[in-house]
Design a protein around this motif. Structure first.
Motif, PDB file in Angstrom:
ATOM      1  N   GLU A 125      39.799  27.026  93.512  1.00 23.07           N
ATOM      2  CA  GLU A 125      38.736  27.894  94.015  1.00 23.07           C
ATOM      3  C   GLU A 125      38.106  28.760  92.930  1.00 23.07           C
ATOM      4  O   GLU A 125      37.099  29.420  93.178  1.00 23.07           O
ATOM      5  CB  GLU A 125      39.281  28.790  95.129  1.00 23.07           C
ATOM      6  CG  GLU A 125      39.711  28.011  96.366  1.00 23.07           C
ATOM      7  CD  GLU A 125      40.486  28.855  97.365  1.00 23.07           C
ATOM      8  OE1 GLU A 125      40.768  30.043  97.078  1.00 23.07           O
ATOM      9  OE2 GLU A 125      40.826  28.317  98.430  1.00 23.07           O
TER      10      GLU A 125
ATOM     11  N   ARG B 253      45.540  24.858  95.177  1.00 20.84           N
ATOM     12  CA  ARG B 253      44.315  25.138  95.951  1.00 20.84           C
ATOM     13  C   ARG B 253      43.627  26.402  95.453  1.00 20.84           C
ATOM     14  O   ARG B 253      42.413  26.434  95.273  1.00 20.84           O
ATOM     15  CB  ARG B 253      44.639  25.280  97.440  1.00 20.84           C
ATOM     16  CG  ARG B 253      44.755  23.978  98.176  1.00 20.84           C
ATOM     17  CD  ARG B 253      44.823  24.172  99.680  1.00 20.84           C
ATOM     18  NE  ARG B 253      45.904  25.033 100.119  1.00 20.84           N
ATOM     19  CZ  ARG B 253      47.164  24.640 100.308  1.00 20.84           C
ATOM     20  NH1 ARG B 253      47.500  23.381 100.091  1.00 20.84           N
ATOM     21  NH2 ARG B 253      48.081  25.485 100.727  1.00 20.84           N
ATOM     22  N   ARG B 254      44.416  27.443  95.198  1.00 17.97           N
ATOM     23  CA  ARG B 254      43.813  28.710  94.749  1.00 17.97           C
ATOM     24  C   ARG B 254      43.198  28.545  93.371  1.00 17.97           C
ATOM     25  O   ARG B 254      42.122  29.084  93.090  1.00 17.97           O
ATOM     26  CB  ARG B 254      44.861  29.838  94.747  1.00 17.97           C
ATOM     27  CG  ARG B 254      44.275  31.191  94.457  1.00 17.97           C
ATOM     28  CD  ARG B 254      43.224  31.534  95.512  1.00 17.97           C
ATOM     29  NE  ARG B 254      42.493  32.722  95.174  1.00 17.97           N
ATOM     30  CZ  ARG B 254      41.259  32.736  94.661  1.00 17.97           C
ATOM     31  NH1 ARG B 254      40.626  31.605  94.403  1.00 17.97           N
ATOM     32  NH2 ARG B 254      40.651  33.874  94.395  1.00 17.97           N
TER      33      ARG B 254
ATOM     34  N   ALA C  58      41.583  36.652  91.556  1.00 18.25           N
ATOM     35  CA  ALA C  58      42.264  35.390  91.846  1.00 18.25           C
ATOM     36  C   ALA C  58      43.618  35.334  91.139  1.00 18.25           C
ATOM     37  O   ALA C  58      44.583  34.787  91.683  1.00 18.25           O
ATOM     38  CB  ALA C  58      41.405  34.207  91.413  1.00 18.25           C
TER      39      ALA C  58
ATOM     40  N   ASP D 233      35.742  29.641  90.224  1.00 16.85           N
ATOM     41  CA  ASP D 233      34.445  29.016  89.942  1.00 16.85           C
ATOM     42  C   ASP D 233      34.262  28.753  88.446  1.00 16.85           C
ATOM     43  O   ASP D 233      34.975  29.267  87.597  1.00 16.85           O
ATOM     44  CB  ASP D 233      33.284  29.828  90.515  1.00 16.85           C
ATOM     45  CG  ASP D 233      33.109  31.184  89.866  1.00 16.85           C
ATOM     46  OD1 ASP D 233      33.233  31.303  88.632  1.00 16.85           O
ATOM     47  OD2 ASP D 233      32.820  32.146  90.603  1.00 16.85           O
TER      48      ASP D 233
END
Length: 131
Positions: free
Chosen positions: A78, A74-75, A97, A80
């Motif tokens: 995220e 999931r991370r 991140a 971009d």
């Protein structure tokens, strides 16, 4: 998949997670002079996180391991597009991140192997057209 294939995928997943869990300096040392786009790292890790669902169904990973792998996936998802297009060495230094992903990968390795400090995979040799 057969047991040998499952064992190989488990091993590769944990080795790749060891790379994601490593200190930034160790990740940069692993990169050496190679230029590797962040997108390549994200795609490989996301694939391993998805494959882990089937591995968990077959008892190769524990359900808790799957939750950790899903959190990593999931991370990663995220991150971009602009950050994915840059060199991973730059992203490691500038995108927070990767600190979060590092912490998640460490948690996975700690619960799976008892210690997050694991050998990182050998870097792939650069492709050449020479024979």
């Amino acid at each position: 998949m057969n047991a040998l294939g499952d064992a190989h995928l488990r091993s590769w997943t944990l080795r790749f997670m060891a790379l994601l869990a490593a200190d930034t300096e160790d990740q940069l040392a692993w990169l050496g002079e190679r230029e590797l786009e962040t997108e390549s790292v994200v795609e490989e890790a996301e694939l391993l996180c998805r494959v882990s669902e089937g591995l968990t169904e077959r008892g190769v990973f524990e359900p808790g391991n799957l939750r950790d792998l899903q959190a990593i996936g999931r991370r990663l998802g995220e991150i971009d597009a602009a950050c994915r297009a840059e060199d991973w060495a730059n992203a490691l230094a500038t995108d927070p991140a990767w600190d979060e992903i590092r912490a998640l990968a460490r948690r996975l390795l700690l619960t799976t192997l008892g210690d997050w400090r694991q050998p990182v995979p050998r870097p792939a040799r650069p492709h050449t057209n020479d024979r």
